[in-house]
Design an enzyme around this catalytic site. Structure first.
Site, PDB file in Angstrom:
ATOM      1  CG  ASP A  10      -2.315   0.891   0.892  1.00  0.00           C
ATOM      2  OD1 ASP A  10      -3.354   0.809   1.087  1.00  0.00           O
ATOM      3  OD2 ASP A  10      -1.778   2.593   1.214  1.00  0.00           O
ATOM      4  CG  ASN A  20     -12.143  -0.519   3.786  1.00  0.00           C
ATOM      5  OD1 ASN A  20     -13.067  -0.418   4.593  1.00  0.00           O
ATOM      6  ND2 ASN A  20     -11.286   0.250   3.277  1.00  0.00           N
ATOM      7  CG  HIS A  66      -9.180  -4.050  -9.682  1.00  0.00           C
ATOM      8  ND1 HIS A  66      -9.384  -4.294 -10.477  1.00  0.00           N
ATOM      9  CD2 HIS A  66      -8.732  -4.961  -8.938  1.00  0.00           C
ATOM     10  CE1 HIS A  66      -8.983  -5.647 -10.486  1.00  0.00           C
ATOM     11  NE2 HIS A  66      -8.899  -6.031  -9.595  1.00  0.00           N
ATOM     12  CG  HIS A  89      -8.339  -2.796  -2.641  1.00  0.00           C
ATOM     13  ND1 HIS A  89      -9.691  -2.377  -3.361  1.00  0.00           N
ATOM     14  CD2 HIS A  89      -8.558  -2.464  -1.374  1.00  0.00           C
ATOM     15  CE1 HIS A  89      -9.697  -1.285  -2.543  1.00  0.00           C
ATOM     16  NE2 HIS A  89      -9.156  -1.099  -1.575  1.00  0.00           N
ATOM     17  CG  HIS A 134      -6.522  -2.805   2.681  1.00  0.00           C
ATOM     18  ND1 HIS A 134      -5.794  -1.210   2.685  1.00  0.00           N
ATOM     19  CD2 HIS A 134      -7.784  -2.794   2.337  1.00  0.00           C
ATOM     20  CE1 HIS A 134      -6.486  -0.531   2.274  1.00  0.00           C
ATOM     21  NE2 HIS A 134      -7.872  -1.482   1.627  1.00  0.00           N
TER      22      HIS A 134
END
Ligand code: AMP
Length: 120
Positions: free
Chosen positions: A33, A91, A102, A104, A106
């Site tokens: 990130d 999220n 898109h 994802h 975390h």
């Protein structure tokens, strides 16, 4: 919501913008990130065009879903995260403040992460 091919992670997948890649296979890309919240903060994305986890769960093939989950496990073991632990966050939508549309995950690790949410 329709998939927008101009989102940041689509650009990373096409190689239009760089990423700090830590893992890649047929179905999955993972990269650091750009604004890390924990010592280990990696984003794990499927290579297919899916907006969110719900979109992925409904539209991805069984091979993509299996491949993606296997990749998550591969990352856990590649970076020795299982022993001390980790947290995965996805999220989705406005209440979760999703910024990049898109799908994802975390992957957060590298310190004690405290409580995930506070009581109301
Ligand atoms: P969210 O959509 O809210 O789950 O979070 C999107 C995440 O993408 C944020 O944590 C950003 O720091 C991260 N991000 C945005 N652009 C990039 C980029 N070019 N490379 C790596 N991470 C990024």
């Amino acid at each position: 919501m329709l998939y927008d091919a101009n989102n940041t992670f689509a650009k990373i997948l096409r190689g239009d913008i760089p990423s700090n890649t830590i893992y890649e296979d047929d179905y999955t890309l993972a990269f650091k990130d750009i604004n890390p919240c924990t010592p280990f903060h990696v984003l794990i994305i499927p290579k297919g065009d899916y907006v969110s986890l719900s979109d992925f769960s409904q539209k991805a093939s069984n091979s993509e879903i299996i491949g993606f989950i296997r990749a998550v496990g591969n990352i856990i073991y590649k970076f020795n995260l299982a022993e001390k632990g980790y947290r995965i966050v996805a999220n989705s939508g406005s209440d979760a403040n999703q910024e990049v549309f898109h799908f994802h995950l975390h992957m957060l690790a590298g310190k004690n992460l405290g409580s995930i949410i506070k009581p109301i």
